[in-house]
Design a protein around this motif. Structure first.
Motif, mmCIF file in Angstrom:
data_model
loop_
_atom_site.group_PDB
_atom_site.id
_atom_site.type_symbol
_atom_site.label_atom_id
_atom_site.label_comp_id
_atom_site.label_asym_id
_atom_site.label_seq_id
_atom_site.Cartn_x
_atom_site.Cartn_y
_atom_site.Cartn_z
ATOM 1 N N MET A 154 0.747 -1.111 0.065
ATOM 2 C CA MET A 154 -0.070 -0.005 0.012
ATOM 3 C C MET A 154 0.906 1.107 0.046
ATOM 4 O O MET A 154 0.662 2.226 -0.474
ATOM 5 C CB MET A 154 -0.938 0.038 1.164
ATOM 6 C CG MET A 154 -1.813 1.295 1.318
ATOM 7 S SD MET A 154 -3.044 1.226 2.606
ATOM 8 C CE MET A 154 -4.107 0.423 1.963
ATOM 9 N N LEU A 155 1.866 1.345 0.795
ATOM 10 C CA LEU A 155 2.894 2.397 0.874
ATOM 11 C C LEU A 155 3.417 2.637 -0.463
ATOM 12 O O LEU A 155 3.480 3.777 -1.297
ATOM 13 C CB LEU A 155 4.022 1.988 1.851
ATOM 14 C CG LEU A 155 3.640 2.108 3.361
ATOM 15 C CD1 LEU A 155 4.920 1.792 4.052
ATOM 16 C CD2 LEU A 155 2.924 3.389 3.655
ATOM 17 N N ARG A 156 3.756 1.532 -1.134
ATOM 18 C CA ARG A 156 4.432 1.583 -2.537
ATOM 19 C C ARG A 156 3.267 2.089 -3.588
ATOM 20 O O ARG A 156 3.768 3.015 -4.413
ATOM 21 C CB ARG A 156 4.726 0.087 -3.133
ATOM 22 C CG ARG A 156 5.187 0.024 -4.673
ATOM 23 C CD ARG A 156 4.947 -1.520 -5.172
ATOM 24 N NE ARG A 156 3.176 -1.544 -5.137
ATOM 25 C CZ ARG A 156 3.054 -2.945 -5.073
ATOM 26 N NH1 ARG A 156 3.710 -4.034 -5.226
ATOM 27 N NH2 ARG A 156 1.554 -2.907 -5.128
ATOM 28 N N ASP A 157 2.014 1.727 -3.523
ATOM 29 C CA ASP A 157 1.056 2.293 -4.343
ATOM 30 C C ASP A 157 0.733 3.603 -4.316
ATOM 31 O O ASP A 157 0.126 4.559 -5.217
ATOM 32 C CB ASP A 157 -0.244 1.106 -4.574
ATOM 33 C CG ASP A 157 0.289 0.005 -5.239
ATOM 34 O OD1 ASP A 157 1.131 -0.080 -5.662
ATOM 35 O OD2 ASP A 157 -0.641 -1.059 -4.871
ATOM 36 N N ARG A 158 0.393 4.182 -2.797
ATOM 37 C CA ARG A 158 -0.182 5.438 -2.600
ATOM 38 C C ARG A 158 0.722 6.574 -1.867
ATOM 39 O O ARG A 158 0.339 7.779 -2.056
ATOM 40 C CB ARG A 158 -1.406 4.917 -1.489
ATOM 41 C CG ARG A 158 -2.379 4.060 -2.408
ATOM 42 C CD ARG A 158 -3.537 3.938 -1.263
ATOM 43 N NE ARG A 158 -4.421 2.991 -1.852
ATOM 44 C CZ ARG A 158 -5.507 2.719 -0.954
ATOM 45 N NH1 ARG A 158 -6.029 3.138 0.094
ATOM 46 N NH2 ARG A 158 -6.476 1.672 -1.570
ATOM 47 N N HIS A 159 1.902 6.080 -1.440
ATOM 48 C CA HIS A 159 2.546 6.949 -0.492
ATOM 49 C C HIS A 159 3.955 7.153 -0.520
ATOM 50 O O HIS A 159 4.666 7.736 0.166
ATOM 51 C CB HIS A 159 2.162 6.479 0.897
ATOM 52 C CG HIS A 159 0.496 6.547 1.475
ATOM 53 N ND1 HIS A 159 -0.244 7.450 1.422
ATOM 54 C CD2 HIS A 159 0.113 5.333 1.506
ATOM 55 C CE1 HIS A 159 -1.367 7.222 1.760
ATOM 56 N NE2 HIS A 159 -1.503 5.801 1.804
ATOM 57 N N ILE A 160 4.744 7.063 -1.656
ATOM 58 C CA ILE A 160 5.996 7.265 -2.050
ATOM 59 C C ILE A 160 6.335 8.540 -2.139
ATOM 60 O O ILE A 160 5.480 9.283 -2.527
ATOM 61 C CB ILE A 160 6.582 6.515 -3.158
ATOM 62 C CG1 ILE A 160 6.449 4.926 -2.983
ATOM 63 C CG2 ILE A 160 7.983 6.670 -3.421
ATOM 64 C CD1 ILE A 160 7.137 4.351 -1.755
ATOM 65 N N ALA A 161 7.322 9.178 -1.387
ATOM 66 C CA ALA A 161 7.746 10.500 -1.534
ATOM 67 C C ALA A 161 7.874 11.270 -2.892
ATOM 68 O O ALA A 161 8.024 10.326 -3.911
ATOM 69 C CB ALA A 161 9.150 10.700 -0.774
ATOM 70 N N PRO A 162 7.418 12.351 -3.039
ATOM 71 C CA PRO A 162 7.633 13.074 -4.464
ATOM 72 C C PRO A 162 9.350 12.972 -4.821
ATOM 73 O O PRO A 162 9.921 12.962 -3.895
ATOM 74 C CB PRO A 162 7.256 14.779 -3.852
ATOM 75 C CG PRO A 162 6.414 14.471 -2.842
ATOM 76 C CD PRO A 162 6.903 13.324 -2.114
ATOM 77 N N LYS A 163 9.345 12.915 -5.998
ATOM 78 C CA LYS A 163 10.827 12.648 -6.523
ATOM 79 C C LYS A 163 11.903 13.628 -5.783
ATOM 80 O O LYS A 163 12.989 13.401 -5.444
ATOM 81 C CB LYS A 163 10.845 12.572 -7.823
ATOM 82 C CG LYS A 163 10.274 11.365 -8.612
ATOM 83 C CD LYS A 163 10.447 11.212 -10.055
ATOM 84 C CE LYS A 163 10.087 9.939 -10.523
ATOM 85 N NZ LYS A 163 10.338 9.794 -12.013
ATOM 86 N N ARG A 164 11.062 15.092 -5.861
ATOM 87 C CA ARG A 164 12.182 15.971 -5.475
ATOM 88 C C ARG A 164 12.581 15.859 -3.952
ATOM 89 O O ARG A 164 13.707 16.394 -3.622
ATOM 90 C CB ARG A 164 11.370 17.365 -5.616
ATOM 91 C CG ARG A 164 10.280 17.590 -4.530
ATOM 92 C CD ARG A 164 9.598 19.188 -4.951
ATOM 93 N NE ARG A 164 8.450 19.318 -4.047
ATOM 94 C CZ ARG A 164 7.143 18.686 -4.047
ATOM 95 N NH1 ARG A 164 6.830 17.942 -5.026
ATOM 96 N NH2 ARG A 164 6.454 19.293 -3.087
ATOM 97 N N TRP A 165 11.983 14.943 -2.960
ATOM 98 C CA TRP A 165 12.277 14.857 -1.847
ATOM 99 C C TRP A 165 12.663 13.257 -1.377
ATOM 100 O O TRP A 165 13.109 13.255 -0.233
ATOM 101 C CB TRP A 165 11.154 15.111 -0.628
ATOM 102 C CG TRP A 165 10.570 16.798 -0.821
ATOM 103 C CD1 TRP A 165 9.223 16.762 -0.762
ATOM 104 C CD2 TRP A 165 11.292 17.850 -0.929
ATOM 105 N NE1 TRP A 165 9.014 18.236 -0.982
ATOM 106 C CE2 TRP A 165 10.103 18.741 -1.118
ATOM 107 C CE3 TRP A 165 12.371 18.097 -0.889
ATOM 108 C CZ2 TRP A 165 10.614 20.218 -1.298
ATOM 109 C CZ3 TRP A 165 12.981 19.200 -1.112
ATOM 110 C CH2 TRP A 165 11.822 20.534 -1.102
ATOM 111 N N LEU A 166 12.521 12.534 -2.168
ATOM 112 C CA LEU A 166 12.816 10.948 -2.239
ATOM 113 C C LEU A 166 14.358 10.981 -1.301
ATOM 114 O O LEU A 166 15.041 11.054 -1.998
ATOM 115 C CB LEU A 166 12.686 10.254 -3.343
ATOM 116 C CG LEU A 166 12.634 8.833 -3.341
ATOM 117 C CD1 LEU A 166 11.420 8.299 -2.287
ATOM 118 C CD2 LEU A 166 12.692 8.361 -4.710
ATOM 119 N N PRO A 167 14.236 10.156 -0.358
ATOM 120 C CA PRO A 167 15.407 9.702 0.381
ATOM 121 C C PRO A 167 16.222 8.613 -0.482
ATOM 122 O O PRO A 167 15.377 7.900 -0.916
ATOM 123 C CB PRO A 167 14.967 9.338 1.629
ATOM 124 C CG PRO A 167 13.499 9.916 2.079
ATOM 125 C CD PRO A 167 13.028 9.855 0.662
#
Length: 245
Positions: A154-167
Motif C-alpha cells: 500500500m505504501l508503494r502504491d499510494r504514499h511514496i515521497a515526491p521525487k524532489r524529496w525522495l530519500p
C-alpha cells in the motif's frame, strides 16, 4: 511552551533532567521491556525537546516523544534520520522543520485519546512556530517484513515521497519494497498492520521512502516519513487545530 489538557490527559514539554529521565525509562519499557527502571538514551536526547503525556489522575507518564527543530533543510545532516537515509534532496527545503522521534506509548495503556493528545501537542507547536515540514522514522515492530507485505504494498502504491524529496539508500541492510514487491495489497490487512503513528502521518497527507531500513539494534523496520504542513487536507487541519486548542 507546549501545554495541553484534554479529558484525563495532559501534555507538556519536559522541564528538567528528571523529566527527560522519566521519558527515557518509558522508552526503554516500551521498546525493550523490563521493569521500567532502565533507560533508553542516546546523544540526540541532549539536542531535542521532549513532550510528556501524563494521566491527570495518577500522574502516570503514558506517552512521550522528542523533537529536533531545524531552521531549514541545510541542517538535515545533523538529524537522527540522516544516520540511516541519504537525505540530500531535503537540503533544498526552505523552511522550518521538525524531526519527531522515539515516539512511544506505555505498553499498559491502550486509550486512543493518548495518541490524539500527543498529536494535539505537536500540532500546537507546529502552528505556534510556523513549522513547514514534520518528518522522522516510522517503525514496524520486528525485522521480518513478511508480516507487513500488504502494508508495504500500500505504501508503494499510494504514499511514496515526491521525487524532489525522495530519500536514497544509505543503511547497509534495507528492504526495497517499492522495487521488489509485485503483489496487490489487501487494504484491510494493510491498514490493520500499519503502525498507528505512520497511519496518522498518512491520513494527513504524509509520504515515505521507497525502502525500509532493517534496524536490528532497535528490532524494527522503519521508513522515512515526511509531511509538508501545507499539504494537510483542510478538514484534517481543522480537526488538528480543534484538538490542539
Amino acid at each position: 511552551m507546549v501545554t495541553l489538557k484534554k479529558g484525563r490527559y495532559s501534555a507538556r514539554l519536559a522541564q528538567s533532567a528528571a523529566d527527560v529521565k522519566a521519558a527515557q525509562r518509558l522508552r526503554h519499557l516500551a521498546f525493550w521491556g523490563g521493569d521500567g527502571s532502565a533507560v533508553d538514551a542516546d546523544a540526540f536526547d541532549h539536542e531535542c525537546n521532549h513532550i510528556l503525556v501524563e494521566d491527570e489522575g495518577t500522574g502516570t507518564l503514558v506517552c512521550c516523544f522528542r523533537f529536533l527543530s531545524l531552521t531549514g533543510g541545510h541542517e538535515i545532516d545533523r538529524t537522527y534520520s540522516a544516520q540511516f537515509y541519504e537525505l540530500g534532496a531535503l537540503r533544498d527545503f526552505d523552511g522550518p522543520m521538525i524531526e519527531m522521534g522515539r515516539f512511544c506509548i506505555h505498553p499498559g495503556w491502550a486509550d486512543p485519546d493518548i495518541l490524539r493528545v500527543a498529536w494535539g501537542a505537536m500540532t500546537a507547536y507546529v502552528y505556534e512556530n510556523n513549522i513547514e515540514m514534520l518528518f522522522g522514522c516510522s517503525s514496524f515492530e520486528g525485522t521480518d517484513e513478511g508480516q507487513y507485505l500488504d502494508s508495504f504494498a500500500m505504501l508503494r502504491d499510494r504514499h511514496i515521497a515526491p521525487k524532489r524529496w525522495l530519500p536514497k539508500v544509505k543503511a547497509p541492510n534495507v528492504f526495497r519494497f517499492a522495487a521488489r514487491l509485485r503483489r496487490k495489497p489487501n487494504v484491510k490487512l494493510a491498514q490493520l498492520r500499519m503502525p498507528p503513528l505512520l497511519r496518522t502521518y498518512l491520513m494527513m497527507g504524509g509520504w515515505v521512502s521507497d525502502h525500509a531500513v532493517v534496524d536490528r539494534q532497535m528490532n524494527t523496520l522503519h521508513v522515512f516519513t515526511g509531511l509538508e504542513i501545507k499539504a494537510i487536507p483542510p478538514a484534517r487541519k481543522r480537526l488538528l487545530r480543534a484538538i490542539s486548542a
